[in-house]
Scaffold this motif. Structure first.
Motif, PDB file in Angstrom:
ATOM      1  N   GLY A   1      13.980  12.653  17.184  1.00 51.99           N
ATOM      2  CA  GLY A   1      12.664  12.873  17.749  1.00 51.99           C
ATOM      3  C   GLY A   1      12.224  14.311  17.798  1.00 51.99           C
ATOM      4  O   GLY A   1      11.140  14.617  18.312  1.00 51.99           O
ATOM      5  N   PHE A   2      13.043  15.229  17.255  1.00 49.13           N
ATOM      6  CA  PHE A   2      12.703  16.650  17.257  1.00 49.13           C
ATOM      7  C   PHE A   2      12.889  17.203  15.847  1.00 49.13           C
ATOM      8  O   PHE A   2      13.707  16.701  15.066  1.00 49.13           O
ATOM      9  CB  PHE A   2      13.577  17.420  18.243  1.00 49.13           C
ATOM     10  N   PRO A   3      12.116  18.233  15.497  1.00 49.58           N
ATOM     11  CA  PRO A   3      12.238  18.815  14.154  1.00 49.58           C
ATOM     12  C   PRO A   3      13.691  19.152  13.846  1.00 49.58           C
ATOM     13  O   PRO A   3      14.421  19.609  14.746  1.00 49.58           O
ATOM     14  CB  PRO A   3      11.365  20.070  14.231  1.00 49.58           C
ATOM     15  N   PRO A   4      14.151  18.904  12.605  1.00 44.01           N
ATOM     16  CA  PRO A   4      13.379  18.450  11.439  1.00 44.01           C
ATOM     17  C   PRO A   4      13.283  16.928  11.292  1.00 44.01           C
ATOM     18  O   PRO A   4      12.986  16.447  10.196  1.00 44.01           O
ATOM     19  CB  PRO A   4      14.154  19.059  10.281  1.00 44.01           C
ATOM     20  N   PHE A   5      13.554  16.180  12.334  1.00 39.94           N
ATOM     21  CA  PHE A   5      13.373  14.729  12.365  1.00 39.94           C
ATOM     22  C   PHE A   5      14.276  13.966  11.390  1.00 39.94           C
ATOM     23  O   PHE A   5      13.982  12.827  11.042  1.00 39.94           O
ATOM     24  CB  PHE A   5      11.907  14.357  12.092  1.00 39.94           C
ATOM     25  N   VAL A   6      15.347  14.592  10.944  1.00 32.98           N
ATOM     26  CA  VAL A   6      16.267  13.891  10.048  1.00 32.98           C
ATOM     27  C   VAL A   6      16.830  12.660  10.742  1.00 32.98           C
ATOM     28  O   VAL A   6      16.947  11.584  10.140  1.00 32.98           O
ATOM     29  CB  VAL A   6      17.416  14.826   9.610  1.00 32.98           C
ATOM     30  N   ARG A   7      17.121  12.774  12.020  1.00 32.28           N
ATOM     31  CA  ARG A   7      17.841  11.719  12.716  1.00 32.28           C
ATOM     32  C   ARG A   7      16.930  10.602  13.210  1.00 32.28           C
ATOM     33  O   ARG A   7      17.385   9.475  13.378  1.00 32.28           O
ATOM     34  CB  ARG A   7      18.628  12.311  13.877  1.00 32.28           C
ATOM     35  N   ALA A   8      15.655  10.873  13.440  1.00 33.45           N
ATOM     36  CA  ALA A   8      14.682   9.849  13.842  1.00 33.45           C
ATOM     37  C   ALA A   8      13.348  10.529  14.085  1.00 33.45           C
ATOM     38  O   ALA A   8      13.299  11.717  14.444  1.00 33.45           O
ATOM     39  CB  ALA A   8      15.130   9.091  15.093  1.00 33.45           C
ATOM     40  N   GLY A   9      12.278   9.774  13.917  1.00 35.47           N
ATOM     41  CA  GLY A   9      10.959  10.324  14.163  1.00 35.47           C
ATOM     42  C   GLY A   9      10.593  10.368  15.633  1.00 35.47           C
ATOM     43  O   GLY A   9       9.692  11.108  16.029  1.00 35.47           O
ATOM     44  N   ARG A  10      11.307   9.568  16.466  1.00 33.54           N
ATOM     45  CA  ARG A  10      11.056   9.531  17.903  1.00 33.54           C
ATOM     46  C   ARG A  10      12.381   9.674  18.639  1.00 33.54           C
ATOM     47  O   ARG A  10      13.414   9.241  18.120  1.00 33.54           O
ATOM     48  CB  ARG A  10      10.398   8.203  18.303  1.00 33.54           C
ATOM     49  N   PRO A  11      12.368  10.253  19.840  1.00 31.90           N
ATOM     50  CA  PRO A  11      13.643  10.434  20.559  1.00 31.90           C
ATOM     51  C   PRO A  11      14.392   9.127  20.772  1.00 31.90           C
ATOM     52  O   PRO A  11      15.623   9.104  20.734  1.00 31.90           O
ATOM     53  CB  PRO A  11      13.203  11.049  21.890  1.00 31.90           C
ATOM     54  N   GLU A  12      13.663   8.052  21.001  1.00 32.84           N
ATOM     55  CA  GLU A  12      14.312   6.758  21.251  1.00 32.84           C
ATOM     56  C   GLU A  12      14.567   5.968  19.974  1.00 32.84           C
ATOM     57  O   GLU A  12      15.147   4.869  20.010  1.00 32.84           O
ATOM     58  CB  GLU A  12      13.462   5.919  22.213  1.00 32.84           C
ATOM     59  N   GLY A  13      14.152   6.509  18.819  1.00 34.99           N
ATOM     60  CA  GLY A  13      14.307   5.775  17.569  1.00 34.99           C
ATOM     61  C   GLY A  13      13.622   4.424  17.648  1.00 34.99           C
ATOM     62  O   GLY A  13      12.470   4.329  18.070  1.00 34.99           O
ATOM     63  N   THR A  14      14.339   3.381  17.249  1.00 36.05           N
ATOM     64  CA  THR A  14      13.796   2.017  17.336  1.00 36.05           C
ATOM     65  C   THR A  14      14.517   1.199  18.394  1.00 36.05           C
ATOM     66  O   THR A  14      14.482  -0.030  18.371  1.00 36.05           O
ATOM     67  CB  THR A  14      13.920   1.314  15.972  1.00 36.05           C
ATOM     68  N   THR A  15      15.165   1.888  19.330  1.00 40.46           N
ATOM     69  CA  THR A  15      16.037   1.181  20.275  1.00 40.46           C
ATOM     70  C   THR A  15      15.283   0.362  21.316  1.00 40.46           C
ATOM     71  O   THR A  15      15.843  -0.563  21.886  1.00 40.46           O
ATOM     72  CB  THR A  15      16.951   2.179  21.010  1.00 40.46           C
ATOM     73  N   VAL A  16      14.037   0.674  21.582  1.00 41.02           N
ATOM     74  CA  VAL A  16      13.311  -0.026  22.649  1.00 41.02           C
ATOM     75  C   VAL A  16      12.888  -1.412  22.212  1.00 41.02           C
ATOM     76  O   VAL A  16      13.208  -2.431  22.844  1.00 41.02           O
ATOM     77  CB  VAL A  16      12.093   0.798  23.104  1.00 41.02           C
ATOM     78  N   ALA A  17      12.150  -1.510  21.133  1.00 46.26           N
ATOM     79  CA  ALA A  17      11.631  -2.806  20.691  1.00 46.26           C
ATOM     80  C   ALA A  17      11.994  -3.123  19.249  1.00 46.26           C
ATOM     81  O   ALA A  17      11.509  -4.105  18.694  1.00 46.26           O
ATOM     82  CB  ALA A  17      10.104  -2.835  20.851  1.00 46.26           C
ATOM     83  N   GLY A  18      12.856  -2.323  18.633  1.00 44.18           N
ATOM     84  CA  GLY A  18      13.162  -2.537  17.233  1.00 44.18           C
ATOM     85  C   GLY A  18      12.066  -1.952  16.361  1.00 44.18           C
ATOM     86  O   GLY A  18      11.042  -1.478  16.838  1.00 44.18           O
TER      87      GLY A  18
END
Length: 627
Positions: free
Chosen positions: A74-91
């Motif tokens: 969820g933080f630049p450069p966003f390699v790990r995910a575009g949002r801090p929670e990724g898709t963990t909340v609702a997929g």
């Protein structure tokens, strides 16, 4: 372990291993396979795999291959995910594509999908899809404030976008709660059609609609940066990424010149990429895409929060086969898994029969349930960036990002995406890439299960209603099975005309242990071209082969056995087959030093692992058709 002894981790009981020890073990394995000269680093190189874009996959990755700090999700450069929670909340967003031209049938399919796990809709509209005035009927009963709608309207995106915005307003829900993507993609349309006569006007319409969305419907993105045209033209992963970056930059320029701020302009873009059955390459591609776009947005002056790339991953049409389409379910499952692990915000799993026409209800159900299994049973979305920290994945992401950035710079140096498309620079680059890949497919270095490997000639073809013809005129659309599909079609034509397929007689020589491997290889090879294989229950020899060949009804033959048996029998059996009327005699295996002897006896072609299967099969069909 006693109370007085310190607690030791399990690994402490084992001695440390170093790379040299591992290399020596590799050397031993290679020696058993006949590779005796490879030692040390050369032994590793012997196990390496070369990919497109100059990337080499090594057999072992260690901490020495770490690529440095990757940031946080969820933080630049966003390699790990575009949002801090990724898709963990609702997929991730489960997005189903619909290509029906009849609004009533489209509505039935849309409602069935939404009632059974789909969370957003991707609709083909305009030329080759739903009529624009049929959108209202197709979306009847859909809660537009809950289900995102994404349009693929090509040249009709402006009226289609206006109609969808009208429907949002008419639904009674606040426009600020609407979500979706209107799908404006002028450069993608240029890539598809080759027609840039209206490119400027299309760009102006996109900018106008984007400004409205930014002001009135912040959850709706106006533009899609669709990289699928470049993937579907045979481009590599890096070329797909590089073209998408150049397209995104062109859109940012146009949007900011029209008055939008850079942050608002970034938020008006959704990027679309292909997901293939090469799971690690797909994971790395999506991670690299976020990293690259974050860098572009940073240079353009966007705030850190606005640099995150919104991603829509679609299972590749290039990998889908028309023969044995059931195998496509496996391909799309791996591709869907890769898209989810790679961090895509929305994923479309194409139905297994999408290459045959309009998918039926069963195929759409399997497609959406594939994602349901990944999300609900495999809990794939419950971990942010599950591939993160893998030295292999991180290294592959880094190499892919470097290759993509180089191609992006080439495009910018050629004047930008529009200029590179007009000059055919991109088309030429993709064509060369596909030509190289086509050779791998022809030589079966890249196997296609159910097509070039393990084909099933007796299977009845799967029939579907024809789908609307895709727009063309620009970049070509290729499929991995194209060359083999042409061969199979020739076989089908012979079956329709004569009632039987072309045949090859497999002359199995010597004991079962000697000929089984090459009989299996030859049967697999010839059937890939639609050529039926016929074999006697018992081995044949020079005295019995002529009668067996006559019984087979075949016009060509292939000798199958071990090298030792070939030395004893091949020449005599080949001569007997030619005397019996065989139009061509093949031999399964490399001829080695006996080539002249075998050729003199009547062997005209040699088939072996790595040979040009398409050329062999095409030539065999030519011989039988002329006869």
């Amino acid at each position: 372990m006693t109370a007085e002894s310190p607690e030791l981790p399990l690994a402490a009981a084992f001695p440390d291993a170093d790379r040299e020890q591992w290399q020596r073990l590799v050397e031993g394995v290679l020696r058993k396979s006949g590779v005796t000269e490879a030692t040390g680093t050369a032994a590793e190189d012997a196990l390496a795999t070369d990919l497109q874009d100059g990337i080499r996959i090594r057999p072992l990755y260690t901490a020495e291959d770490a690529t440095g700090a990757l940031g946080l999700p969820g933080f630049p450069p966003f390699v790990r995910a575009g949002r801090p929670e990724g898709t963990t909340v609702a997929g991730w967003d489960v997005r189903q594509r619909h290509v029906h031209t009849d609004p009533v049938r489209a509505n039935e399919a849309v409602l069935a999908d939404l009632e059974n796990g789909v969370t957003s809709l991707w609709l083909a509209v305009g030329d080759g899809g739903l009529p624009v005035d049929g959108l209202e009927r197709a979306l009847d009963g859909v809660y537009l404030d809950l289900a995102a709608v994404v349009l693929d309207a090509g040249a009709d995106f402006a009226p289609a976008a206006e109609e969808l915005l009208r429907l949002y307003t008419a639904s009674g829900a606040p426009l600020t709660e609407a979500v979706g993507c209107l799908g404006a993609d002028p450069l993608g349309l240029l890539a598809r059609t080759g027609d840039d006569a209206k490119l400027r006007l299309q760009g102006e319409s996109a900018a106008r609609i984007a400004a409205r969305c930014a002001a009135e419907a912040p959850g709706v993105r106006a533009l899609a940066v669709d990289a699928l045209p470049y993937h579907e033209a045979g481009g590599s992963a890096a070329e797909e990424l590089g073209a998408s970056l150049a397209t995104g930059v062109a859109y940012l320029r146009q949007l900011t010149e029209s008055g939008l701020g850079i942050d608002d302009a970034c938020r008006q873009l959704e990027f679309r990429y292909a997901a293939t059955a090469d799971q690690f390459l797909t994971i790395a591609k999506l991670r690299a895409a976020r990293r690259l776009w974050a860098r572009v947005a940073e240079v353009c002056g966007a705030s850190p929060a606005a640099r995150a790339q919104r991603q829509h991953a679609v299972t590749s049409t290039v990998m889908m086969t028309r023969r044995d389409p059931w195998v496509n379910m496996l391909r799309t499952t791996v591709a869907g898994l890769s898209a989810g692990v790679g961090g895509a915000d929305a994923v479309t799993v194409l139905p297994f029969d999408a290459a045959l026409g309009v998918p039926d209800a069963f195929a759409r159900r399997i497609a959406r349930n594939t994602q349901s299994v990944l999300l609900e049973e495999s809990h794939l979305s419950k971990v942010i960036d599950p591939a993160g920290g893998s030295w292999y994945v991180e290294s592959l992401t880094d190499e892919l990002a470097g290759a993509a950035w180089a191609f992006f710079q080439e495009i910018e140096g050629a004047g930008g995406q529009a200029a590179a498309l007009r000059s055919k620079m991109i088309a030429g680059r993709l064509a060369r890439t596909w030509e190289r890949r086509s050779k791998d497919l022809a030589h079966r270095r890249e196997p296609i299960t159910g097509v070039s490997e393990f084909p099933h000639l007796a299977e009845a073809p799967v029939q579907r209603d024809p789908a609307p013809a895709p727009i063309g005129g620009g970049l070509p659309r290729v499929r991995r099975d194209d060359a083999y599909e042409r061969l199979r079609s020739r076989s089908d034509d012979r079956l329709a005309a004569s009632g039987e397929r072309p045949k090859v007689f497999l002359a199995a020589l010597g004991p079962v242990a000697a000929h089984t491997a090459r009989v299996t290889f030859a049967a697999n090879l010839f059937q890939a071209g639609g050529i039926e294989t016929v074999q006697e229950a018992a081995p044949v020899d020079a005295e019995s082969v002529a009668e067996a060949f006559a019984r087979s009804g075949a016009r060509i033959a292939c000798l199958c056995s071990s090298d030792a048996v070939y030395g004893e029998q091949a020449a005599a059996v080949a001569a007997a087959l030619k005397s019996a009327g065989a139009l061509r005699v093949h031999l399964a295996g490399k001829p080695g030093e006996r080539r002249e002897e075998f050729t003199a006896a009547g062997v005209e072609a040699f088939v072996f692992a790595g040979c040009d299967a398409v050329e062999v099969l095409s030539s065999a069909l030519d011989v039988m058709e002329v006869a």
